[in-house]
Design a protein around this motif. Structure first.
Motif, short mmCIF file in Angstrom:
data_model
loop_
_atom_site.label_atom_id
_atom_site.label_comp_id
_atom_site.label_asym_id
_atom_site.label_seq_id
_atom_site.Cartn_x
_atom_site.Cartn_y
_atom_site.Cartn_z
N GLY A 10 28.14 -41.24 25.95
CA GLY A 10 28.24 -40.16 26.92
C GLY A 10 29.41 -39.22 26.74
N GLN A 11 30.06 -39.19 25.60
CA GLN A 11 31.17 -38.27 25.40
C GLN A 11 30.66 -36.86 25.16
OE1 GLN A 11 34.07 -39.69 22.64
NE2 GLN A 11 34.50 -41.52 23.83
N LEU A 12 31.49 -35.88 25.47
CA LEU A 12 31.08 -34.48 25.46
C LEU A 12 30.85 -33.92 24.07
CD1 LEU A 12 30.47 -32.03 27.23
CD2 LEU A 12 32.88 -31.42 27.05
N GLY A 13 31.70 -34.21 23.11
CA GLY A 13 31.59 -33.62 21.79
C GLY A 13 30.23 -33.82 21.14
N SER A 44 36.15 -18.20 20.42
CA SER A 44 35.79 -18.19 19.01
C SER A 44 35.03 -19.46 18.65
CB SER A 44 37.05 -18.10 18.14
OG SER A 44 37.76 -19.32 18.20
N ARG A 45 34.46 -19.46 17.47
CA ARG A 45 33.76 -20.65 16.99
C ARG A 45 34.75 -21.79 16.77
NH1 ARG A 45 34.50 -23.50 12.78
NH2 ARG A 45 35.64 -22.51 11.13
N HIS A 46 36.02 -21.45 16.58
CA HIS A 46 37.04 -22.48 16.41
C HIS A 46 37.20 -23.32 17.68
CE1 HIS A 46 38.13 -20.90 12.51
NE2 HIS A 46 38.16 -19.70 13.05
N GLU A 47 37.12 -22.65 18.83
CA GLU A 47 37.22 -23.38 20.09
C GLU A 47 36.00 -24.27 20.29
OE1 GLU A 47 39.43 -24.57 23.43
OE2 GLU A 47 39.95 -23.48 21.61
N VAL A 48 34.83 -23.77 19.94
CA VAL A 48 33.62 -24.59 20.01
C VAL A 48 33.79 -25.82 19.12
CG1 VAL A 48 31.14 -24.67 19.51
CG2 VAL A 48 32.13 -22.64 20.59
N SER A 49 34.34 -25.62 17.93
CA SER A 49 34.59 -26.74 17.02
C SER A 49 35.55 -27.74 17.64
CB SER A 49 35.16 -26.21 15.70
OG SER A 49 35.57 -27.27 14.87
N ARG A 50 36.60 -27.26 18.29
CA ARG A 50 37.57 -28.17 18.93
C ARG A 50 36.91 -29.00 20.02
NH1 ARG A 50 40.72 -23.17 18.81
NH2 ARG A 50 42.01 -23.27 16.96
N TRP A 51 36.01 -28.37 20.79
CA TRP A 51 35.28 -29.11 21.83
C TRP A 51 34.39 -30.18 21.19
CZ3 TRP A 51 33.23 -24.13 24.63
CH2 TRP A 51 34.27 -23.54 25.34
N GLU A 52 33.70 -29.80 20.13
CA GLU A 52 32.78 -30.74 19.50
C GLU A 52 33.50 -31.90 18.82
OE1 GLU A 52 30.21 -28.46 16.94
OE2 GLU A 52 29.11 -27.61 18.64
N ARG A 53 34.69 -31.63 18.27
CA ARG A 53 35.48 -32.69 17.64
C ARG A 53 36.34 -33.42 18.65
NH1 ARG A 53 39.28 -30.43 14.18
NH2 ARG A 53 38.94 -28.45 15.20
N GLN A 54 36.29 -32.99 19.89
CA GLN A 54 37.03 -33.57 21.01
C GLN A 54 38.53 -33.46 20.84
OE1 GLN A 54 33.58 -36.43 22.68
NE2 GLN A 54 35.18 -37.47 21.61
N ARG A 55 38.95 -32.39 20.20
CA ARG A 55 40.38 -32.07 20.13
C ARG A 55 40.81 -31.46 21.45
NH1 ARG A 55 41.81 -35.29 16.44
NH2 ARG A 55 41.01 -34.83 14.38
#
Length: 132
Positions: A10-13, A44-55
């Motif tokens: 159930g994690q968001l990334g 930016s797509r970088h922020e989307v990437s950070r969310w997906e990698r759970q940074r």
């Protein structure tokens, strides 16, 4: 559209990745869709990437727009964000996690700002000492 099952409890990334890929979107496209929906041109797509990698975990504002753009109930995203916040260690706990001593330095010594000593300038170089 029901939210796809998340592979990591159930994690968001992973949930964001599966929802984005189910639509056939790149991270760039997801960011563009979020910007258009929210009327905010700075995501930016970088922020989307950070969310997906759970940074990072998006806050309430972006969770709401993610729910709209990805057509996922907000409660599903909010619960996944809460699970992620509990599961992913913060920067402070990574630095002092199990078996690791706190870092030495100003923070460990209780100092909060730069320390100045007599005989030094802001840049740390020695002052010219003139005689009278």
């Amino acid at each position: 559209m029901p939210a796809p099952a998340s592979p990591r409890s159930g994690q968001l990334g992973p949930l964001l990745v599966s929802c984005r890929l189910a639509r056939g979107w790149s991270q760039q496209r997801a960011a563009a869709e979020l910007c258009a929906a929210a009327g905010v041109p700075t995501l930016s797509r970088h922020e989307v990437s950070r969310w997906e990698r759970q940074r990072r975990v998006p806050g309430g504002f972006w969770l709401g727009w993610l729910a709209v753009v990805l057509d996922v109930p907000l409660v599903v995203l909010a619960e996944a964000a809460a699970v992620t916040r509990r599961a992913v260690p913060t920067r402070a706990t990574r630095a002092t996690g199990p078996g690791r001593a706190p870092r030495a330095g100003a923070a460990a010594a209780g100092r909060t700002g730069p320390r100045r000593t007599a005989g030094t300038t802001r840049g740390g170089g020695a002052r010219a000492m003139g005689t009278g």
